[in-house]
Structure formats: structure tokens, C-alpha cells
Design an enzyme around this catalytic site. Structure first.
Site, short mmCIF file in Angstrom:
data_model
loop_
_atom_site.label_atom_id
_atom_site.label_comp_id
_atom_site.label_asym_id
_atom_site.label_seq_id
_atom_site.Cartn_x
_atom_site.Cartn_y
_atom_site.Cartn_z
N CYS A 13 0.70 -1.24 0.30
CA CYS A 13 0.06 0.06 -0.12
C CYS A 13 1.16 0.76 0.36
O CYS A 13 2.15 0.84 -0.50
CB CYS A 13 -0.59 -0.37 1.69
SG CYS A 13 -0.29 0.10 3.21
N CYS A 18 -1.08 1.05 7.86
CA CYS A 18 -3.20 0.86 7.91
C CYS A 18 -3.38 -0.47 6.47
O CYS A 18 -3.21 -1.71 7.48
CB CYS A 18 -3.73 1.59 6.73
SG CYS A 18 -3.45 2.99 8.02
N ARG A 19 -3.41 -0.55 5.75
CA ARG A 19 -3.90 -1.99 4.55
C ARG A 19 -3.34 -2.54 4.53
O ARG A 19 -3.32 -3.51 4.62
CB ARG A 19 -4.66 -1.39 3.18
CG ARG A 19 -5.45 0.04 3.17
CD ARG A 19 -5.93 0.69 2.34
NE ARG A 19 -5.03 1.10 1.76
CZ ARG A 19 -4.94 2.16 0.47
NH1 ARG A 19 -5.28 2.02 0.00
NH2 ARG A 19 -4.13 2.77 0.34
N SER A 20 -1.87 -2.44 3.91
CA SER A 20 -0.64 -3.89 3.90
C SER A 20 -0.51 -4.18 5.12
O SER A 20 -0.62 -5.93 4.83
CB SER A 20 -0.07 -3.83 3.00
OG SER A 20 1.36 -2.28 3.55
#
Length: 170
Positions: A13, A18-20
Site C-alpha cells: 500500500c 494501514c492496509r498492507s
């Protein structure tokens, strides 16, 4: 005979906070639950270097914790040219990351490793996992739900091949 090298997956990301990290932790948990923790390596990185060395965002850690995952060991890293050779599958969290990774690829083989996470969710309305960074806890929970669904789809595709490679050596 020795076990083959594990199948290596990296999630990418923007800043790797956050996302990864969510995807990394979810795939690791799925692999361990199914007895393949030693056969699948789950990593994550960011396209940028702003957060290198930092823990995941507190809202990421809280969302993971609410679902029973432990993200406390995560430290942000940046995706590098070496990451192509170090991984078998490179999973972008949105189309911007996918474009960046494809532009960084130095060969067709490298480019062929790049895919989108939500491509593994047949019911996804978009190929992008939205960035929750500027939102509140509810968005982090929503994003984690998207990541869990897509990662289960990814694991469903990986598991038979990983088990088959393990059985061939037994």
C-alpha cells in the site's frame, strides 16, 4: 528430502501502516490456522518511505485486535527493487499501487507477479481497497472486512498448490 522454499507473498500500500499490514497479518493467520504457516510467508511494504520503521497505525492495530489478530510486531518497510526477487506474488491494495509496481518492474517476470488483492473477491464492487488513513475506526473495520474476504479468496487459490508441493516431498 528438505521442504521447498515457502511461497512468498508481499502486500503493498502507500505507507505500510494501514492496509498492507492488515493483509499481511490476515494471510499469516489463515496460513497458520490451516497448518501452512511454515509454507507461506506473508510480508508487507509501502510504495513510500514516510513511515519506515514505525509501527502500524494505532487504528489498524485496534481493528486487527477487535477481530482477534495481533499486528503488534509490524514495522513499516518500503518496497524496493529487491522485493521483486524476494517474493513470488506482489499484491497491490489499489490500482495506484498496482501502476507504481508495474512501472518499477524490471522484467516481464517481475510485472507478472503484480496483482490486486480485490481480484480475489468475486463480489468486489471495486478493485481498490480504500485508504482509511483519514477516517475513523469504523472505516478501519470496514477495510479490514474487505481485506479478510479477499485474502480468504487468495488463500483458497494458494492452498492447493502449497499443499501439493509439500506432499511431493513427503
Amino acid at each position: 528430502m528438505t521442504d521447498p522454499d515457502p511461497f512468498r507473498v508481499i502486500f503493498v500500500c502507500t505507507g505500510n501502516i494501514c492496509r498492507s499490514p492488515m493483509a499481511e497479518v490476515v494471510l499469516r493467520a489463515l496460513s497458520e490456522q490451516r497448518g501452512l504457516g511454515a509454507r507461506v510467508t506473508s510480508r508487507s511494504a509501502g510504495t513510500g518511505d514516510w513511515h519506515v520503521g514505525e509501527r502500524a497505525d494505532d487504528r489498524t492495530l485496534d481493528a486487527l485486535n477487535r477481530r482477534g489478530y495481533d499486528g503488534s510486531h509490524h514495522r513499516a518497510k518500503q518496497f524496493t527493487a529487491a522485493s521483486f526477487a524476494e517474493n513470488d506474488l506482489i499484491i497491490a491494495l489499489d490500482r495506484t499501487h498496482e501502476r507504481i509496481l508495474r512501472a518499477w518492474a524490471r522484467s516481464e517476470d517481475d510485472e507478472g507477479k503484480v496483482t490486486l488483492l480485490r481480484a480475489y473477491d468475486p463480489r468486489a464492487s471495486s478493485m481498490d481497497v480504500p485508504d482509511p488513513y483519514y477516517a475513523g475506526p469504523a472505516m478501519f473495520d470496514s477495510v479490514l472486512g474487505m481485506i479478510e474476504t479477499a485474502t480468504r479468496g487468495l488463500f483458497a487459490q494458494l492452498e492447493p498448490a502449497v499443499r501439493a508441493s509439500h506432499r511431493r516431498l513427503a
